[in-house]
Motif scaffolding. Structure first.
Motif, PDB file in Angstrom:
ATOM      1  N   SER A 204     -53.514 -33.882 -14.567  1.00  0.00           N
ATOM      2  CA  SER A 204     -54.490 -32.831 -14.294  1.00  0.00           C
ATOM      3  C   SER A 204     -54.517 -32.490 -12.807  1.00  0.00           C
ATOM      4  O   SER A 204     -54.157 -33.319 -11.967  1.00  0.00           O
ATOM      5  CB  SER A 204     -55.888 -33.274 -14.748  1.00  0.00           C
ATOM      6  OG  SER A 204     -56.306 -34.434 -14.036  1.00  0.00           O
ATOM      7  N   TYR A 211     -51.893 -36.754 -19.307  1.00  0.00           N
ATOM      8  CA  TYR A 211     -51.681 -36.492 -20.724  1.00  0.00           C
ATOM      9  C   TYR A 211     -50.255 -36.922 -21.080  1.00  0.00           C
ATOM     10  O   TYR A 211     -49.304 -36.628 -20.342  1.00  0.00           O
ATOM     11  CB  TYR A 211     -51.859 -35.011 -21.033  1.00  0.00           C
ATOM     12  CG  TYR A 211     -53.245 -34.482 -20.739  1.00  0.00           C
ATOM     13  CD1 TYR A 211     -54.287 -34.646 -21.647  1.00  0.00           C
ATOM     14  CD2 TYR A 211     -53.518 -33.822 -19.542  1.00  0.00           C
ATOM     15  CE1 TYR A 211     -55.569 -34.155 -21.379  1.00  0.00           C
ATOM     16  CE2 TYR A 211     -54.788 -33.336 -19.260  1.00  0.00           C
ATOM     17  CZ  TYR A 211     -55.806 -33.511 -20.186  1.00  0.00           C
ATOM     18  OH  TYR A 211     -57.056 -33.029 -19.904  1.00  0.00           O
ATOM     19  N   LEU A 245     -50.811 -26.233 -18.946  1.00  0.00           N
ATOM     20  CA  LEU A 245     -52.254 -26.108 -18.755  1.00  0.00           C
ATOM     21  C   LEU A 245     -52.562 -24.719 -18.218  1.00  0.00           C
ATOM     22  O   LEU A 245     -51.946 -24.269 -17.246  1.00  0.00           O
ATOM     23  CB  LEU A 245     -52.748 -27.169 -17.767  1.00  0.00           C
ATOM     24  CG  LEU A 245     -54.245 -27.269 -17.521  1.00  0.00           C
ATOM     25  CD1 LEU A 245     -54.985 -27.741 -18.781  1.00  0.00           C
ATOM     26  CD2 LEU A 245     -54.518 -28.235 -16.357  1.00  0.00           C
ATOM     27  N   THR A 246     -53.498 -24.016 -18.847  1.00  0.00           N
ATOM     28  CA  THR A 246     -53.847 -22.673 -18.372  1.00  0.00           C
ATOM     29  C   THR A 246     -54.460 -22.764 -16.979  1.00  0.00           C
ATOM     30  O   THR A 246     -55.052 -23.784 -16.613  1.00  0.00           O
ATOM     31  CB  THR A 246     -54.828 -21.993 -19.333  1.00  0.00           C
ATOM     32  OG1 THR A 246     -55.985 -22.823 -19.512  1.00  0.00           O
ATOM     33  CG2 THR A 246     -54.181 -21.724 -20.685  1.00  0.00           C
ATOM     34  N   GLN A 249     -57.792 -24.119 -16.591  1.00  0.00           N
ATOM     35  CA  GLN A 249     -57.862 -25.502 -17.062  1.00  0.00           C
ATOM     36  C   GLN A 249     -58.697 -25.668 -18.335  1.00  0.00           C
ATOM     37  O   GLN A 249     -59.114 -26.767 -18.678  1.00  0.00           O
ATOM     38  CB  GLN A 249     -58.400 -26.421 -15.960  1.00  0.00           C
ATOM     39  CG  GLN A 249     -57.549 -26.410 -14.706  1.00  0.00           C
ATOM     40  CD  GLN A 249     -58.110 -27.270 -13.603  1.00  0.00           C
ATOM     41  OE1 GLN A 249     -58.593 -28.381 -13.854  1.00  0.00           O
ATOM     42  NE2 GLN A 249     -58.070 -26.778 -12.380  1.00  0.00           N
ATOM     43  N   GLU A 251     -57.539 -24.728 -21.434  1.00  0.00           N
ATOM     44  CA  GLU A 251     -56.678 -24.940 -22.594  1.00  0.00           C
ATOM     45  C   GLU A 251     -55.434 -25.715 -22.201  1.00  0.00           C
ATOM     46  O   GLU A 251     -54.807 -25.417 -21.174  1.00  0.00           O
ATOM     47  CB  GLU A 251     -56.265 -23.607 -23.215  1.00  0.00           C
ATOM     48  CG  GLU A 251     -57.425 -22.827 -23.818  1.00  0.00           C
ATOM     49  CD  GLU A 251     -56.975 -21.504 -24.431  1.00  0.00           C
ATOM     50  OE1 GLU A 251     -57.857 -20.785 -24.947  1.00  0.00           O
ATOM     51  OE2 GLU A 251     -55.772 -21.195 -24.398  1.00  0.00           O
ATOM     52  N   LEU A 252     -55.082 -26.682 -23.020  1.00  0.00           N
ATOM     53  CA  LEU A 252     -53.849 -27.442 -22.848  1.00  0.00           C
ATOM     54  C   LEU A 252     -52.952 -27.127 -24.037  1.00  0.00           C
ATOM     55  O   LEU A 252     -53.310 -27.393 -25.187  1.00  0.00           O
ATOM     56  CB  LEU A 252     -54.154 -28.942 -22.787  1.00  0.00           C
ATOM     57  CG  LEU A 252     -52.959 -29.873 -22.598  1.00  0.00           C
ATOM     58  CD1 LEU A 252     -52.322 -29.664 -21.236  1.00  0.00           C
ATOM     59  CD2 LEU A 252     -53.388 -31.333 -22.772  1.00  0.00           C
ATOM     60  N   PRO A 267     -59.412 -29.451 -23.186  1.00  0.00           N
ATOM     61  CA  PRO A 267     -59.482 -30.678 -22.382  1.00  0.00           C
ATOM     62  C   PRO A 267     -60.905 -31.219 -22.236  1.00  0.00           C
ATOM     63  O   PRO A 267     -61.086 -32.437 -22.094  1.00  0.00           O
ATOM     64  CB  PRO A 267     -58.924 -30.240 -21.018  1.00  0.00           C
ATOM     65  CG  PRO A 267     -58.074 -29.053 -21.311  1.00  0.00           C
ATOM     66  CD  PRO A 267     -58.781 -28.351 -22.429  1.00  0.00           C
TER      67      PRO A 267
END
Length: 381
Positions: A204, A211, A245-246, A249, A251-252, A267
């Motif tokens: 992140s 992740y 990752l958008t 942050q 949406e993953l 997330p």
């Protein structure tokens, strides 16, 4: 000022300038790894001519810049190492090893920690680079691997062989008699046990979460980097491979190679919120094997490499709709966008080339031969 003094000061300035280190920045060079020829091909970013080929340890795959783009880290799976390339010199300058079959990796935001998927160990490796370089015993041998023999297997065949090998290894035990997993670890390395065959890694932006995908468990593991503990396990599709990752942050995105799909995770809640499936015209679902994901810098468009379906898909992030399928080379594997998102570069692992797509028109402008089984492409811009 006296003319003689002026000349002396000018000469001193020239000598000083000549002795300062020179750093390449925004060269526009493309760097493409070759699994079978065991080198990184460097291409001119305008002409796409080969500038240099940089030898590495065996089977270079994933590539990533350090934060200031002065170095590239290279995961060399069969060489049991992560090689370090100097971007200014275009040379192999260091090697981190022994690491048993490093698959993919990510760097912490400050560039001080490597998070590595250790496929054979079923673990996330966390390597403190300062501690590693301070404690290792001397600089390693930088011998590079020779090209693999002609007719060597593709990655898909290697994956099947790896599965067979793992079954045999499981019967024999994880380590040799008299050895422990701890004994084999590098200085500065700690590990977190995850599901079998970890691959995708994403840290992140704040560095607090790593992740990890498990291809066998069909799971995304959420690892707290401070405590080195798994905080959540999220079930996704079959054989999850890569992350994106958008920018906000929220949406993953996770590619599921054997489900022909993308899983979208939240997330914050650590839950699956949506699934997008792909089916280019004329293909069967089992031939659609998404792997690489690239998001536009504004977060509005996702581009997914569809593997054996020989296409990339353009997806509108807000609506979740596939807006285009673009035909490229054989086994589209990984992608990257240039700085202004005007060009997309696609590595095609079984046609041994790089497709260059004009993003506005969604047309392939050029196909550039690379080397055998290209895996990852980076652009220094």
């Amino acid at each position: 000022m006296h003319p003689l003094l002026v000349r002396q000061l000018t000469l001193a300035a020239l000598i000083s300038a000549c002795t300062l280190p020179v750093y390449a920045k925004d060269t526009g060079y493309l760097f493409v790894s070759s699994e079978k020829d065991n080198h990184i091909t460097v291409l001119d970013g305008k002409t796409y001519a080969v500038v240099k080929r940089i030898g590495t340890a065996a089977r270079p795959r994933h590539l990533q810049f350090n934060p200031d783009h002065t170095q590239i880290y290279v995961a060399a799976g069969d060489g049991k190492a992560i090689d370090v390339i100097d971007v200014a010199k275009l040379e192999l300058v260091d090697r981190i090893g022994e690491i048993d079959d490093p698959e993919l990796f990510d760097l912490s935001p400050d560039g001080k920690t490597l998070y590595i998927s250790l496929e054979d160990d079923g673990a996330l490796g966390i390597l403190d680079l300062d501690e590693y370089f301070a404690k290792r015993e001397g600089k390693p041998d930088l011998t590079v691997a020779e090209a693999a023999p002609e007719g060597d297997t593709s990655e898909a065949e290697d994956d099947a062989a790896d599965d067979d090998e793992k079954e045999g290894e499981a019967k024999e035990g994880e380590t040799k008699e008299g050895e422990s997993e701890e004994d084999e670890q590098l200085p500065g390395m700690t590990t977190v046990e995850v599901g079998e065959e970890p691959e995708g890694i994403l840290v992140s932006p704040d560095g607090k979460i790593a992740y990890v995908t498990s291809e066998v468990a069909n799971t995304v593991h959420v690892v707290d980097t401070a405590s080195k503990e798994i905080k959540a396990n999220i079930v996704v599709g079959n054989r999850p491979r890569r992350f994106a990752l958008t920018p906000d942050q929220k949406e993953l995105w996770v590619s599921n190679e054997l489900s022909s799909s993308i899983s979208i995770l939240d997330p914050a809640s650590q839950k699956l919120i949506e699934t997008i499936t792909f089916l280019p015209p004329g293909f069967r679902a089992e031939d659609v094997t998404p792997v690489g994901i690239t998001l536009s810098k504004d977060g509005k468009t996702a581009i997914v490499a569809l593997g054996r379906a020989n296409h990339v898909a353009f997806v509108d992030v807000a609506s979740r709709k596939v807006t285009d399928y673009v035909l490229v080379g054989k086994r589209a594997w990984n992608t990257t966008l240039n700085k202004d998102d005007s060009l997309l570069f696609v590595v095609n692992g079984l046609s041994d080339d790089l497709s260059i797509i004009d993003v506005a028109s969604r047309k392939v402008l050029k196909s550039v031969p690379i080397a055998r089984v290209p895996h990852t492409v980076l652009i220094d811009d």
